[in-house]
Design a protein around this motif. Sequence first.
Motif, PDB file in Angstrom:
ATOM      1  N   ARG A 224       0.814  -1.213   0.000  1.00  0.00           N
ATOM      2  CA  ARG A 224       0.000   0.000   0.000  1.00  0.00           C
ATOM      3  C   ARG A 224       0.848   1.264   0.000  1.00  0.00           C
ATOM      4  O   ARG A 224       0.438   2.291  -0.558  1.00  0.00           O
ATOM      5  CB  ARG A 224      -0.925  -0.018   1.219  1.00  0.00           C
ATOM      6  CG  ARG A 224      -1.858   1.185   1.305  1.00  0.00           C
ATOM      7  CD  ARG A 224      -2.906   1.020   2.396  1.00  0.00           C
ATOM      8  NE  ARG A 224      -3.843   2.138   2.415  1.00  0.00           N
ATOM      9  CZ  ARG A 224      -5.000   2.137   3.063  1.00  0.00           C
ATOM     10  NH1 ARG A 224      -5.358   1.070   3.768  1.00  0.00           N
ATOM     11  NH2 ARG A 224      -5.800   3.186   3.016  1.00  0.00           N
ATOM     12  N   VAL A 225       2.005   1.201   0.615  1.00  0.00           N
ATOM     13  CA  VAL A 225       2.866   2.387   0.693  1.00  0.00           C
ATOM     14  C   VAL A 225       3.176   2.936  -0.693  1.00  0.00           C
ATOM     15  O   VAL A 225       3.370   4.148  -0.870  1.00  0.00           O
ATOM     16  CB  VAL A 225       4.162   2.045   1.455  1.00  0.00           C
ATOM     17  CG1 VAL A 225       5.029   1.085   0.673  1.00  0.00           C
ATOM     18  CG2 VAL A 225       4.952   3.302   1.788  1.00  0.00           C
ATOM     19  N   VAL A 419      19.978   4.104  -0.104  1.00  0.00           N
ATOM     20  CA  VAL A 419      18.568   3.765   0.037  1.00  0.00           C
ATOM     21  C   VAL A 419      17.730   4.394  -1.078  1.00  0.00           C
ATOM     22  O   VAL A 419      16.732   3.806  -1.521  1.00  0.00           O
ATOM     23  CB  VAL A 419      18.041   4.178   1.429  1.00  0.00           C
ATOM     24  CG1 VAL A 419      17.983   5.695   1.558  1.00  0.00           C
ATOM     25  CG2 VAL A 419      16.676   3.554   1.702  1.00  0.00           C
ATOM     26  N   ASN A 420      18.104   5.567  -1.565  1.00  0.00           N
ATOM     27  CA  ASN A 420      17.345   6.182  -2.656  1.00  0.00           C
ATOM     28  C   ASN A 420      17.467   5.371  -3.944  1.00  0.00           C
ATOM     29  O   ASN A 420      16.503   5.260  -4.715  1.00  0.00           O
ATOM     30  CB  ASN A 420      17.837   7.610  -2.889  1.00  0.00           C
ATOM     31  CG  ASN A 420      17.493   8.534  -1.732  1.00  0.00           C
ATOM     32  OD1 ASN A 420      16.414   8.440  -1.149  1.00  0.00           O
ATOM     33  ND2 ASN A 420      18.416   9.406  -1.376  1.00  0.00           N
ATOM     34  N   TYR A 425      14.911   1.443  -7.891  1.00  0.00           N
ATOM     35  CA  TYR A 425      14.858   0.169  -8.604  1.00  0.00           C
ATOM     36  C   TYR A 425      13.666  -0.675  -8.134  1.00  0.00           C
ATOM     37  O   TYR A 425      13.060  -1.401  -8.937  1.00  0.00           O
ATOM     38  CB  TYR A 425      16.179  -0.586  -8.435  1.00  0.00           C
ATOM     39  CG  TYR A 425      17.231  -0.084  -9.395  1.00  0.00           C
ATOM     40  CD1 TYR A 425      17.471  -0.750 -10.592  1.00  0.00           C
ATOM     41  CD2 TYR A 425      17.965   1.062  -9.121  1.00  0.00           C
ATOM     42  CE1 TYR A 425      18.418  -0.287 -11.495  1.00  0.00           C
ATOM     43  CE2 TYR A 425      18.921   1.538 -10.011  1.00  0.00           C
ATOM     44  CZ  TYR A 425      19.133   0.858 -11.193  1.00  0.00           C
ATOM     45  OH  TYR A 425      20.065   1.325 -12.087  1.00  0.00           O
ATOM     46  N   TYR A 426      13.342  -0.587  -6.866  1.00  0.00           N
ATOM     47  CA  TYR A 426      12.150  -1.273  -6.356  1.00  0.00           C
ATOM     48  C   TYR A 426      10.896  -0.756  -7.056  1.00  0.00           C
ATOM     49  O   TYR A 426      10.067  -1.537  -7.539  1.00  0.00           O
ATOM     50  CB  TYR A 426      12.070  -1.063  -4.851  1.00  0.00           C
ATOM     51  CG  TYR A 426      10.726  -1.345  -4.220  1.00  0.00           C
ATOM     52  CD1 TYR A 426      10.086  -2.572  -4.393  1.00  0.00           C
ATOM     53  CD2 TYR A 426      10.093  -0.384  -3.432  1.00  0.00           C
ATOM     54  CE1 TYR A 426       8.854  -2.828  -3.805  1.00  0.00           C
ATOM     55  CE2 TYR A 426       8.869  -0.635  -2.840  1.00  0.00           C
ATOM     56  CZ  TYR A 426       8.255  -1.849  -3.031  1.00  0.00           C
ATOM     57  OH  TYR A 426       7.033  -2.095  -2.446  1.00  0.00           O
ATOM     58  N   ARG A 427      10.751   0.557  -7.119  1.00  0.00           N
ATOM     59  CA  ARG A 427       9.574   1.149  -7.761  1.00  0.00           C
ATOM     60  C   ARG A 427       9.496   0.739  -9.229  1.00  0.00           C
ATOM     61  O   ARG A 427       8.424   0.397  -9.749  1.00  0.00           O
ATOM     62  CB  ARG A 427       9.649   2.675  -7.650  1.00  0.00           C
ATOM     63  CG  ARG A 427       8.363   3.403  -8.047  1.00  0.00           C
ATOM     64  CD  ARG A 427       8.661   4.820  -8.484  1.00  0.00           C
ATOM     65  NE  ARG A 427       9.184   4.863  -9.827  1.00  0.00           N
ATOM     66  CZ  ARG A 427       9.999   5.819 -10.288  1.00  0.00           C
ATOM     67  NH1 ARG A 427      10.427   6.790  -9.495  1.00  0.00           N
ATOM     68  NH2 ARG A 427      10.416   5.788 -11.537  1.00  0.00           N
ATOM     69  N   ILE A 463      13.026  -0.015   3.378  1.00  0.00           N
ATOM     70  CA  ILE A 463      12.782   0.467   2.023  1.00  0.00           C
ATOM     71  C   ILE A 463      11.595   1.423   2.001  1.00  0.00           C
ATOM     72  O   ILE A 463      11.654   2.488   1.407  1.00  0.00           O
ATOM     73  CB  ILE A 463      12.507  -0.713   1.057  1.00  0.00           C
ATOM     74  CG1 ILE A 463      13.593  -1.781   1.195  1.00  0.00           C
ATOM     75  CG2 ILE A 463      12.379  -0.209  -0.373  1.00  0.00           C
ATOM     76  CD1 ILE A 463      14.975  -1.315   0.889  1.00  0.00           C
ATOM     77  N   THR A 464      10.516   1.031   2.650  1.00  0.00           N
ATOM     78  CA  THR A 464       9.288   1.829   2.586  1.00  0.00           C
ATOM     79  C   THR A 464       9.293   3.005   3.544  1.00  0.00           C
ATOM     80  O   THR A 464       8.596   3.997   3.327  1.00  0.00           O
ATOM     81  CB  THR A 464       8.067   0.955   2.908  1.00  0.00           C
ATOM     82  OG1 THR A 464       8.147   0.511   4.275  1.00  0.00           O
ATOM     83  CG2 THR A 464       8.010  -0.262   1.994  1.00  0.00           C
TER      84      THR A 464
END
Length: 526
Positions: A224-225, A419-420, A425-427, A463-464
């Motif tokens: 959801r984040v 972390v950015n 890459y996660y997004r 991450i979130t």
Amino acid sequence: MTLVCFVGLFIALSLPNRLAWIGPPAFVFFPLELLVIGFLLLIPGVAGKAVHALLAVLLGLAMLLRGADLVTHEIFARRFNPVFDSHLLADASRLLSGVLGSLASVLVALGLVLVVALVCWLAYVMLGRIQRTLHTDARLSGIALLALLLVWGGLKTAGWSRADTFAWDHLLAHGRDTLHSLQDLQAFAATVGDDAADELPADGLFSRLEGKDVFVVFAESYGRVLLEQDPFQAAITEKLNWAEASLVAEGLQMRSAFLTSPTVGGLSWLAHGTLLSGAWIDSENRYKSLMLSERVTLNRLFRKAGWRTVAGMPAISLAWPEGAYYGYDQIYNAHTFGYEGRPFNWVTMPDQYVWSALQARERSGQNRPPVMAEVALISSHAPWTPNTHLVPWDQVGDGTIFNDQAQAGPNPEDVWSDVNSIRLYYRQSIEYMLETLVSYLQEYGDDNLVVLILGDHQAAPMITGDPDNRDVPVHLIASDPAVIDAIDSWQWQPGMKPDADAPVWRMDEVRDRFIDAFSNPDKESN
């Protein structure tokens, strides 16, 4: 050196068990344990040596549990649980082997052993130095400790909340967690098999989905984040709006809401077990109890009603005896999916190949039974590099077309250095998951396909940035309006982007609601 030992003991007794709480204000604290340890270390002779050893064990244990809490909070947003988390070392070893190689996994394991030994040795040495200092003038030390105890009592009586216990409370909390966990496991194992769904007759079961292929799809780390917080919200909102417009143009309808997952940051199988069994599976030990139970899964119910049941599990690369519990007619795993391309680090194959292989193997035949498939999409699994992009569906083939993509982009060490960068890459991996879903439905969707797609869990809190939210988006997509009408009572929102007012269910509610919405108990057998 003596001052360093006193400061070290103070830090060991005051250090918070969450990274977000560590800062100068956390150490404006007067722990009672500091004085209790001082009095106990004043005990002379053999008894004093025994007390020294016992206190070293307790202090070492407290420090190790604090460290375990710090890590577990960052990954799973909760305290470390000795009963439920004992398997995590093996899971972490497999993940490290997949991402960094076997040598790195062995080195990390050796490092952990050395850390445990070092912490216990430091606790023993530190307390020994303090004990010798106190015994230099035991009478004066006792008077000083009594004076400090009076000061502590005065501060506590005056209502200063920072004059308190922490390390002892922390140890007690872990003790209570362990006891409650054992009691929970006993109660769960005794009741998990009590399942009214097991008595449902095949006649009328899922009759409102008759002839349709039903895909229950778990999208890795789709939380959801992503829809509500920076730095993800703008890009994912745009992608969901694009997905909705694209699917509507194909004549598809969709409804969306949120589900609360039993896990966060990992342990995806707990979410699978929860949704498919209708039981709340929030620990590895509960999962094991479920596997030994007679509780009926959504898969088994579909098979009972005449569907062919399939598992698309590209992440399964080892023996998977748990698969027998779910009730599959066919399991496709990392070795049986037919993928000949290179892996994307830990990710054995990209999502597009998974969709393509299931289409070719299960949906392209004639005169076949309808298929109920449970699918795990893993392109959005850590380490999120290299990213994947779509290729023409008629070129997917055996997956070798993805080889160049699998060797492109930065390595995990580079991505995970900031972390950015991780979040970017996660997004992008989530965007690829959504693009692949839309493209598959555009290419192969028809009136006889129903897709329930949901996140398995949020990504790790590191991450979130959100350790408290366990909700994941869920979407039901179908071309046949009757399917959407059947869930009208759910009050899920139209479209692909549920807003803040969308319904939120626990994930274990889905199985029974799905049965109720799509079954007609009054239907007569043919």
